[in-house]
Write an enzyme that holds these catalytic residues in place. Structure first.
Site, short mmCIF file in Angstrom:
data_model
loop_
_atom_site.label_atom_id
_atom_site.label_comp_id
_atom_site.label_asym_id
_atom_site.label_seq_id
_atom_site.Cartn_x
_atom_site.Cartn_y
_atom_site.Cartn_z
N HIS A 76 -3.74 7.45 -3.95
CA HIS A 76 -3.12 6.86 -5.14
C HIS A 76 -4.17 6.25 -6.06
O HIS A 76 -5.24 5.84 -5.62
CB HIS A 76 -2.11 5.79 -4.74
CG HIS A 76 -0.90 6.35 -4.07
ND1 HIS A 76 0.12 5.56 -3.60
CD2 HIS A 76 -0.52 7.63 -3.81
CE1 HIS A 76 1.07 6.32 -3.06
NE2 HIS A 76 0.70 7.58 -3.18
N GLU A 78 -4.31 3.37 -7.58
CA GLU A 78 -4.68 1.99 -7.26
C GLU A 78 -5.69 1.97 -6.11
O GLU A 78 -6.70 1.26 -6.16
CB GLU A 78 -3.44 1.17 -6.88
CG GLU A 78 -2.37 1.12 -7.94
CD GLU A 78 -1.35 2.25 -7.85
OE1 GLU A 78 -0.31 2.14 -8.51
OE2 GLU A 78 -1.58 3.24 -7.12
N CYS A 105 2.73 1.36 -4.64
CA CYS A 105 3.55 1.53 -3.44
C CYS A 105 3.25 0.38 -2.48
O CYS A 105 2.33 -0.41 -2.70
CB CYS A 105 3.28 2.88 -2.79
SG CYS A 105 1.67 3.00 -1.97
N CYS A 108 -0.47 0.58 -1.12
CA CYS A 108 -1.46 0.11 -2.10
C CYS A 108 -1.33 -1.40 -2.30
O CYS A 108 -2.33 -2.09 -2.50
CB CYS A 108 -1.29 0.85 -3.43
SG CYS A 108 -1.83 2.58 -3.34
#
Length: 177
Positions: A76, A78, A105, A108
């Protein structure tokens, strides 16, 4: 003579969220193009987008790798921003702000808490707010970015105009002597 337009100077949130959108365009998973910018003292320390680890195939090339209806081929945005800060070294994520196109999410969010980030600015809520509540419970300030119509108009202008040519300012000779 053409009238010179007035420049609109963005807030820091406007500025960094604009950069997030550009970074998201590098994403390689078409299930969600997202990006993140990690900032400390109004200076960018790292960026990240949804993409596979270096040297491994991307969703664009190899297709999605699904697990419980989530694509797990990519990291992801992040998480990639946090990893980039670690790989580059020379800075600390403690006390920083993370700008991200969508809310992180839960996984993360755990990394964000562990890295000492103090503020997360999200562009839009994606799926659910559980992870945002997790961040808030950890004492992290979570803000939802509100689009600024003046800044959006300025961006459209910036990206649609040519770089102005300066007349009568001379030229720089870049040839080797």
């Amino acid at each position: 003579m053409a009238e010179e337009r007035k420049h609109y100077r963005p807030s820091w949130d406007d500025y960094f969220m604009s950069i997030v959108k550009i970074i998201a365009s590098r994403g390689t998973c078409d299930r969600l193009y997202t990006g993140a910018v990690l900032v400390k003292n109004n200076r960018i320390i790292s960026t990240g987008y949804n993409g596979s680890p270096p040297g491994l195939p991307h969703c664009h090339d190899a297709g999605h790798l699904l697990e419980d209806s989530h694509c797990v081929r990519t990291i992801h945005g992040e998480h990639n921003a946090l990893l980039q800060a670690a790989v580059q070294g020379g800075t600390s994520t403690a006390g920083s702000t993370l700008y991200t196109k969508y809310n992180p999410c839960i996984h993360c969010s755990k990394y964000i808490v562990a890295c000492g980030i103090v503020r997360v600015v999200i562009g839009k809520v994606y799926r659910n707010t559980m992870a945002m509540n997790y961040l808030i419970d950890a004492g992290i300030q979570v803000d939802t970015y509100e689009e600024n119509s003046k800044w959006t108009k300025e961006l459209i202008q910036i990206f649609s105009e040519d770089i102005p040519k300066r007349v009568n300012e001379g030229t720089i000779n870049l040839q080797k002597k």
